[in-house]
Design an enzyme around this catalytic site. Structure first.
Site, PDB file in Angstrom:
ATOM      1  N   ASN A 275     117.140 108.324 -22.303  1.00 43.51           N
ATOM      2  CA  ASN A 275     117.637 107.534 -21.631  1.00 43.51           C
ATOM      3  C   ASN A 275     117.842 106.250 -22.233  1.00 43.51           C
ATOM      4  O   ASN A 275     117.446 105.805 -23.470  1.00 43.51           O
ATOM      5  CB  ASN A 275     116.354 107.183 -20.494  1.00 43.51           C
ATOM      6  CG  ASN A 275     115.441 106.316 -21.405  1.00 43.51           C
ATOM      7  OD1 ASN A 275     115.226 105.137 -21.109  1.00 43.51           O
ATOM      8  ND2 ASN A 275     114.435 107.028 -22.080  1.00 43.51           N
TER       9      ASN A 275
ATOM     10  N   ASN B  97     103.929  97.645 -25.332  1.00 41.49           N
ATOM     11  CA  ASN B  97     105.091  98.555 -25.446  1.00 41.49           C
ATOM     12  C   ASN B  97     105.719  98.086 -26.788  1.00 41.49           C
ATOM     13  O   ASN B  97     106.641  97.137 -26.817  1.00 41.49           O
ATOM     14  CB  ASN B  97     106.043  98.703 -24.409  1.00 41.49           C
ATOM     15  CG  ASN B  97     107.269  99.506 -24.542  1.00 41.49           C
ATOM     16  OD1 ASN B  97     107.494  99.705 -25.740  1.00 41.49           O
ATOM     17  ND2 ASN B  97     107.982  99.710 -23.679  1.00 41.49           N
TER      18      ASN B  97
ATOM     19  N   CYS C 147     110.166 100.931 -27.391  1.00 45.42           N
ATOM     20  CA  CYS C 147     111.235 101.152 -26.844  1.00 45.42           C
ATOM     21  C   CYS C 147     112.473 101.158 -27.747  1.00 45.42           C
ATOM     22  O   CYS C 147     112.652 100.047 -28.386  1.00 45.42           O
ATOM     23  CB  CYS C 147     111.506 100.211 -25.808  1.00 45.42           C
ATOM     24  SG  CYS C 147     113.249 100.648 -24.500  1.00 45.42           S
TER      25      CYS C 147
ATOM     26  N   CYS D  18     115.983 140.000 -39.456  1.00 44.30           N
ATOM     27  CA  CYS D  18     115.198 140.290 -40.722  1.00 44.30           C
ATOM     28  C   CYS D  18     116.314 140.913 -41.887  1.00 44.30           C
ATOM     29  O   CYS D  18     116.145 140.336 -43.066  1.00 44.30           O
ATOM     30  CB  CYS D  18     114.331 141.521 -40.369  1.00 44.30           C
ATOM     31  SG  CYS D  18     113.030 141.649 -42.073  1.00 44.30           S
TER      32      CYS D  18
ATOM     33  N   CYS E 176     106.680 136.786 -42.179  1.00 47.83           N
ATOM     34  CA  CYS E 176     107.128 135.296 -42.011  1.00 47.83           C
ATOM     35  C   CYS E 176     107.145 135.087 -40.572  1.00 47.83           C
ATOM     36  O   CYS E 176     107.346 133.920 -40.163  1.00 47.83           O
ATOM     37  CB  CYS E 176     108.638 135.238 -42.570  1.00 47.83           C
ATOM     38  SG  CYS E 176     109.950 136.094 -41.457  1.00 47.83           S
TER      39      CYS E 176
HETATM   40  C1  LIG Z   1     113.593 106.990 -18.084  1.00 47.83           C
HETATM   41  C2  LIG Z   1     112.719 106.620 -18.948  1.00 47.83           C
HETATM   42  C3  LIG Z   1     112.263 105.071 -19.053  1.00 47.83           C
HETATM   43  C4  LIG Z   1     111.176 104.904 -19.915  1.00 47.83           C
HETATM   44  N1  LIG Z   1     110.535 103.646 -19.787  1.00 47.83           N
HETATM   45  C5  LIG Z   1     109.493 103.424 -20.546  1.00 47.83           C
HETATM   46  C6  LIG Z   1     108.880 102.150 -20.507  1.00 47.83           C
HETATM   47  O1  LIG Z   1     109.336 101.094 -19.602  1.00 47.83           O
HETATM   48  N2  LIG Z   1     108.075 101.715 -21.206  1.00 47.83           N
HETATM   49  C7  LIG Z   1     107.266 102.594 -22.117  1.00 47.83           C
HETATM   50  O2  LIG Z   1     106.396 102.344 -22.785  1.00 47.83           O
HETATM   51  N3  LIG Z   1     107.812 103.862 -22.282  1.00 47.83           N
HETATM   52  C8  LIG Z   1     108.966 104.077 -21.379  1.00 47.83           C
HETATM   53  N4  LIG Z   1     109.352 105.365 -21.441  1.00 47.83           N
HETATM   54  C9  LIG Z   1     108.707 106.438 -22.397  1.00 47.83           C
HETATM   55  C10 LIG Z   1     107.518 107.142 -21.650  1.00 47.83           C
HETATM   56  O3  LIG Z   1     106.539 106.411 -21.408  1.00 47.83           O
HETATM   57  C11 LIG Z   1     107.110 108.335 -22.934  1.00 47.83           C
HETATM   58  O4  LIG Z   1     106.353 107.592 -23.694  1.00 47.83           O
HETATM   59  C12 LIG Z   1     108.045 109.134 -23.305  1.00 47.83           C
HETATM   60  O5  LIG Z   1     109.059 109.561 -22.117  1.00 47.83           O
HETATM   61  C13 LIG Z   1     107.465 110.342 -23.838  1.00 47.83           C
HETATM   62  O6  LIG Z   1     106.942 111.292 -22.890  1.00 47.83           O
HETATM   63  P1  LIG Z   1     107.549 112.595 -22.098  1.00 47.83           P
HETATM   64  O7  LIG Z   1     108.048 113.436 -23.272  1.00 47.83           O
HETATM   65  O8  LIG Z   1     106.120 113.100 -21.350  1.00 47.83           O
HETATM   66  O9  LIG Z   1     108.593 112.042 -21.419  1.00 47.83           O
HETATM   67  C14 LIG Z   1     110.429 105.818 -20.786  1.00 47.83           C
HETATM   68  C15 LIG Z   1     110.939 107.120 -20.685  1.00 47.83           C
HETATM   69  C16 LIG Z   1     112.024 107.627 -19.735  1.00 47.83           C
HETATM   70  C17 LIG Z   1     112.364 108.956 -19.693  1.00 47.83           C
HETATM   71  S1  SF4 Z   2     107.602 139.176 -40.425  1.00 44.36           S
HETATM   72 FE1  SF4 Z   2     109.583 138.576 -41.281  1.00 44.36          FE
HETATM   73  S2  SF4 Z   2     109.794 140.011 -43.070  1.00 44.36           S
HETATM   74 FE2  SF4 Z   2     108.297 140.794 -41.606  1.00 44.36          FE
HETATM   75  S3  SF4 Z   2     109.453 142.240 -40.619  1.00 44.36           S
HETATM   76 FE3  SF4 Z   2     109.231 140.095 -39.284  1.00 44.36          FE
HETATM   77  S4  SF4 Z   2     111.243 139.078 -40.207  1.00 44.36           S
HETATM   78 FE4  SF4 Z   2     110.862 140.846 -41.638  1.00 44.36          FE
END
Ligand SMILES: Cc1cc2nc3c(=O)[nH]c(=O)nc-3n(C[C@H](O)[C@H](O)[C@H](O)COP(=O)(O)O)c2cc1C
Ligand code: SF4
Ligand code: SF4
Length: 428
Positions: free
Chosen positions: A75, A135, A138, A356, A385
């Site tokens: 955003n 905050n 941002c 693999c 892995c």
């Molecule tokens: C549209 C939008 C507006 C936001 N506005 C604010 C804000 O005004 N103040 C703030 O501290 N964080 C703001 N955030 C951040 C969120 O509070 C939060 O830290 C962030 O989105 C990560 O959390 P999430 O992954 O659950 O969205 C905003 C996020 C979004 C998506």
């Molecule tokens: S764990 Fe990694 S090395 Fe082992 S079979 Fe799977 S992809 Fe191959």
């Protein structure tokens, strides 16, 4: 039934699920609906000094996977674009009607004591705020005006702002950190020095989520141009988890209450944040994607899981995984695990073999069985892995099985294969 009541920095809520400061907490209408749905608290959308900011159109972008599921969200929105007095009045009314829910108010100001202290006092005077969230994160729009991440990226400023607000009001202060910094500990430690009662993280990550190839501009496109925005949603969860864990295991910030934020969509995500040391969690994108009712699944899921594991309270769970987060140098070099394919579940797609073969250790053999191919792991070649188990489309078809050995726990500094090793006897 597990007790989900939560307290962070003295702020109480009936459950640990708060809505993060963002559009879901922008006005009384939303917050009342959220409380009716069961959210334990909110951090009100960030308040600033009047006149209110003005937003652009459009303002959201999305990172979709090939099935159009949203992996990440971005955003270029600013803080609250409503007059301060309107917000404060609504905060008073909502808190009056919902006294048991946490009402934390987010604020942001320019880098002067009078601006921060003045705004903090206006909010405190409502008598409706259980706490303040600063905050300092941002990463778009507000930072160009010297606020948000422009402050959060400079530890000295984080400390100063925290101290100004702590001196100005008698409310718990949560400092919200920006992930757009090389080392999260610098700002977390600064917040603690400034007197923060808790920290919350993460705010959004600098991003361009997509380029509109017709407009030849980043999305969201505003009249032919775009700007970097703040990234959030499921894609940022790993970044946030790591930062929360770093803070929990750092001696100078260990024990500091943390409100975990970043990509929390399910009860399991929340449990992971709690296990890594968070005291409660905040949610934004998941509510913006699915609506407020997701909190029902979060509450039900977390309490069922806690019951099954025997955790009676959030305190018993919080921080449980922290001691198992170590540096690479502390891992056991003698541990070994091998992939095992369950032929009964295998659908013969061949994905494990190809990854693999092309990019790992050529450890999956194909034999011709009756009417279909049979995939088998060659133990001697498998390095454990995990790649095949991650790409296999069938749940539990490939499992990673630890090898039984009686070898001791040996870390790289003590491993005989380490050319830099200082043998213990020689070191003494
Ligand atoms: C549209 C939008 C507006 C936001 N506005 C604010 C804000 O005004 N103040 C703030 O501290 N964080 C703001 N955030 C951040 C969120 O509070 C939060 O830290 C962030 O989105 C990560 O959390 P999430 O992954 O659950 O969205 C905003 C996020 C979004 C998506
Ligand atoms: S764990 Fe990694 S090395 Fe082992 S079979 Fe799977 S992809 Fe191959
Ligand atoms: S990826 Fe899974 S389902 Fe596909 S061939 Fe390998 S084991 Fe079978």
């Amino acid at each position: 039934m597990a007790d989900l009541r939560s307290t962070i920095a003295g702020i109480r809520s009936p459950n640990p699920f708060w809505l993060a400061s963002a559009p879901p907490t922008d006005k009384a209408y939303n917050v009342v609906r959220a409380f009716k749905a069961g959210w334990g608290g909110v951090v009100w959308k960030t308040l600033g000094e009047d006149p209110p900011v003005v937003n652009v159109s459009s303002r959201y972008g999305a990172h979709l996977d090939t099935d159009r599921r949203m992996i990440g969200f971005n955003n270029i929105e600013l803080i609250s674009d409503r007059p301060l007095a309107v917000n404060l009045q609504e905060i008073i009314e909502v808190k009056r009607d919902w006294p048991d829910r946490a009402m934390v108010v987010s604020l942001m100001a320019t880098m002067t004591e009078s601006a921060w202290a003045g705004l903090a006092r206006r909010i405190a005077e409502t008598g409706a705020a259980d706490g303040l969230e600063l905050n300092l994160g941002c990463p778009h729009g507000m930072c160009e005006r010297g606020m948000g991440s422009a402050i959060g990226q400079v530890p000295e400023m984080v400390e100063q702002v925290t101290r100004w607000v702590k001196n100005a009001v008698n409310l718990p202060v949560i400092v919200k950190l920006t992930p757009n910094i090389t080392n999260i500990l610098w700002s977390a430690e600064a917040a603690r020095r400034g007197g923060a009662d808790a920290i919350s993280l993460i705010n959004t990550v600098n991003s361009i989520v997509a380029v509109d190839l017709d407009a030849m501009a980043p999305t969201p496109v505003v009249d032919g141009k775009g700007s970097h925005g703040g990234y959030c949603g499921p894609a940022v969860k790993p970044i946030a988890l790591n930062m929360v864990a770093e803070i929990a295991r750092n001696p100078d910030t260990h024990g500091m209450p943390v409100s975990g934020i970043g990509g929390i969509t399910t009860w399991r995500d929340a449990a992971e944040f709690l296990a890594l040391g968070a005291t409660n969690v905040q949610v934004c994108t998941a509510a913006m994607t699915y609506g407020f009712k997701i909190v029902e699944d979060m509450i039900g899921g977390l309490s069922n899981w806690m019951d099954g594991k025997g955790y009676r309270t959030l305190d018993e769970l919080s921080g449980r995984a922290v001691r198992n987060v170590v540096n690479w140098n502390d891992l056991n070099m003698n541990f070994s695990t091998k992939a095992v394919i369950d032929p009964a579940l295998c659908i013969d797609c061949g994905r494990c073999h190809i990854v693999c073969e092309d990019t790992s250790h050529q450890a999956i053999r194909i034999d011709q069985g009756e009417g279909r191919r049979v995939f088998t792991v060659v133990n001697e070649e498998c390095v454990g892995c995990n790649l095949c188990s991650h790409v296999c489309p069938v749940p539990d078809c490939i499992t990673m099985v630890p090898e039984q050995t009686d070898l001791p726990y040996v870390t790289w500094p003590n491993d005989a294969r380490n050319p830099m090793r200082v043998p213990e006897a020689a070191a003494e």
